[in-house]
Design an enzyme around this catalytic site. Sequence first.
Site, PDB file in Angstrom:
ATOM      1  N   ASP A  91       0.891  -1.085   0.153  1.00 54.81           N
ATOM      2  CA  ASP A  91      -0.566   0.335   0.119  1.00 54.81           C
ATOM      3  C   ASP A  91       1.135   1.132   0.360  1.00 54.81           C
ATOM      4  O   ASP A  91       1.620   1.384  -0.239  1.00 54.81           O
ATOM      5  CB  ASP A  91      -0.593   0.177   0.907  1.00 54.81           C
ATOM      6  CG  ASP A  91      -2.624   0.899   0.619  1.00 54.81           C
ATOM      7  OD1 ASP A  91      -2.000   1.884   0.099  1.00 54.81           O
ATOM      8  OD2 ASP A  91      -3.101   0.751   1.563  1.00 54.81           O
TER       9      ASP A  91
HETATM   10  C1  NOJ Z   1      -4.590   4.103   0.167  1.00 52.75           C
HETATM   11  C2  NOJ Z   1      -5.551   2.773   0.024  1.00 52.75           C
HETATM   12  O1  NOJ Z   1      -5.249   2.196   1.479  1.00 52.75           O
HETATM   13  C3  NOJ Z   1      -5.767   1.771  -1.298  1.00 52.75           C
HETATM   14  O2  NOJ Z   1      -7.050   1.539  -0.890  1.00 52.75           O
HETATM   15  C4  NOJ Z   1      -4.975   2.091  -2.351  1.00 52.75           C
HETATM   16  O3  NOJ Z   1      -5.117   1.618  -3.328  1.00 52.75           O
HETATM   17  C5  NOJ Z   1      -3.851   3.231  -2.529  1.00 52.75           C
HETATM   18  N1  NOJ Z   1      -4.118   4.349  -1.433  1.00 52.75           N
HETATM   19  C6  NOJ Z   1      -3.805   3.980  -3.780  1.00 52.75           C
HETATM   20  O4  NOJ Z   1      -4.176   4.900  -3.887  1.00 52.75           O
END
Ligand code: NOJ
Length: 717
Positions: free
Chosen positions: A257
């Site tokens: 993430d």
């Molecule tokens: C953080 C989020 O937790 C995740 O779900 C997302 O895919 C990423 N950012 C990328 O935007």
Amino acid sequence: MNRIDTLMARMTLSEKLGQLTMTASGYTVTGPVIAGDSTQSIIDGTIGNLLNMVGAGPAHEMQRLAVEQSRLGIPLLIGLDIVHGHRTLFPIPLAEAGIFDEAVWERTAREAAREGAADGLAMTFAPMLDVSRDPRWGRTAEGPGEDPWLNGRIAQAKVRGFQGSDLSSAESLAACAKHFVAYSPVTAGREYAAVDISERTLREVHLPGFVAAIEAGVATLMPAFTDLNGVPMTAHVPLLRDWLRGEMGFDGVIVSDYNAIAELIEHGVAADLVDAAVLALKAGVDIDMMADAYRKGLPVALEQGRVTIDEIDACVRRVLRLKEQLGLFDDPYRRGATPEPAAVIAERHALARDVARKVIVMLKNERDTLPLPATAKAPGALAVIGPLADASTEMKGPWWGAGEHEPAVSVLAGLRAALPQTDIRHAPGVAIDSADDSGIEAAVALCDGADAVLLCLGERATMSGEAASRATPALPGRQQALAEAVTARAQALGIPVVAILFSGRPLVVPWLAEHADALLAAWFLGVEAGHAIADVLTGRVSPSGRTPMSWPRAVGQVPIWFGQRPTGRPMNPADYYTSKYQDVDNTPLYAFGHGLTYGRFRYDELHVEPRRVREQGTLTISVTLRNEGAREAEETVFLFVRAKVSLVTRPLLELKGYAKLRLMPGVAGSVKLKLPATELRYLGPDLQPLFEAGEVDVFVGPSAEPTGLLQQTIELC
Ligand code: NOJ
């Protein structure tokens, strides 16, 4: 040598680490911008993957740098969150879960993939598979709701939809099952907070959705930001390396993430970026999204002998293989080569409208308040009150992705289009979350002379989604005061109040549930919201959405879900020492699966065959339904089970199936459900699957509310 071996033999360490790096990008009038870096890195081959790039033009421009100007010409992998539609925004996933229709779950993902791919994307960070039982947690909006079985069905449909039958197609995206795993039970519903759950809950509730996604062939997976019982998921060797890669045989790409590898330092398990990079690599994370830990940390770690080049190579190979599967080496410009014709986009909007009207949940409809009677239709007068009535941007929901500048239809606009003869008056009364209630008086005055009042209340779209936990998930600001004042006036005038709630979660609204004549959960319905709501209010379609989460009566009941385990002291009003609250009933305000239609269905004649079944057998469950209402409607029928006696305590109800039946008024029909007896296995005391002889109650009904269920007992032998 094949393409990947040839490339691997030629790549330098920094080119390899480039393939393990994903960086955010944007596009301005002056050209592309890469966060914290430059486009030169793409040419140098030290950035191999991008996120947050919107538009085929910019995507191809970037791709050209990689393919035509970098030494090895390896194409970029470009990904974006497509959580509920790309440009054409559909209802939020929580709402869509309540449609209980695999074809729809798949179709909206397919359409989102086509639209995203037409913008030059090859990957999306979806589906989100976090089973959520706590409406305080804002990300509840992005997921499937409270049930693990339902989650599995949605997971498979979404993976099929995004990826299609051929990942290399110009209309397919690599899907990403996220967030692995057990992100939702964060402490006290607070975003990103620590998670502490039992091994049993992990296996029964949180892992099955990922198993389903892997079985459907999901190409990538994202570990959660959170820790699980003390180990951050980004560094979770037992679950990522041993379970996922080992036991499940998942050989797709694991992408961290956003900045999650660097956050291992804040978690307190890594001293610095080198440490963090080592932990993530050892756990099996292939791509570092935004932390720049791999590029900075792994060369040092390699030199110190803390990681091996083989470990790095294994990740690089997985990334290159994904690019190959996506057809990026064959034609990196395939996606986004031709703009979509207007007719395709129009058809997608028609789908968005159809799905939106089907996911609206009619929570209450006293004395057939809805659909609006003819007097209110033409000409008549409607008082449309509340801060969400004329709020087109809010209708899009929390993840608007590339749909940021797309128009969306407000309730007001939808109603005006549907009822051109009607006097539709509007006053917001209050703002969504301000303390100023000076507009209430004018809103109340609007009721005079109206045939009905529509109260459009709820949250701002950004009050749910990431980083949007709420300690009190109720009506924000002064909306409760507005609702009380308007309802009092409407009651004095003898006109009905229809409340429409917009939210990314079940809200705590016991007052409204008691005092509104009709109550709709509209969640966030996407670009066609207003038309969809008008379709339901006017009776053009019967609502058929069901809530995929229990609605609490009070915040103190949270977490709340239908499949809780029994207590040794079930609630009994005659006995003080039983499981209860002093101040509120144990039951939810609205149970999982609840949702009324414009029909009225009577359930009858439940048959379960055979009465004794072995592990290899299959149960056939049939039930008769009669529509005793005055209108055609579609009913959703749920199948639950409960084992009578087991070696461990089992949930009071377990969802095992659903079916849908559309019936004209006065007509009866039946539904048939098949249940393989293997589905009646459970995790025994040692957490291994067990088929245990004994009696099982089979239940069928319109929701998880126990009094509405028909029951038959069968025997496992
Ligand atoms: C953080 C989020 O937790 C995740 O779900 C997302 O895919 C990423 N950012 C990328 O935007």
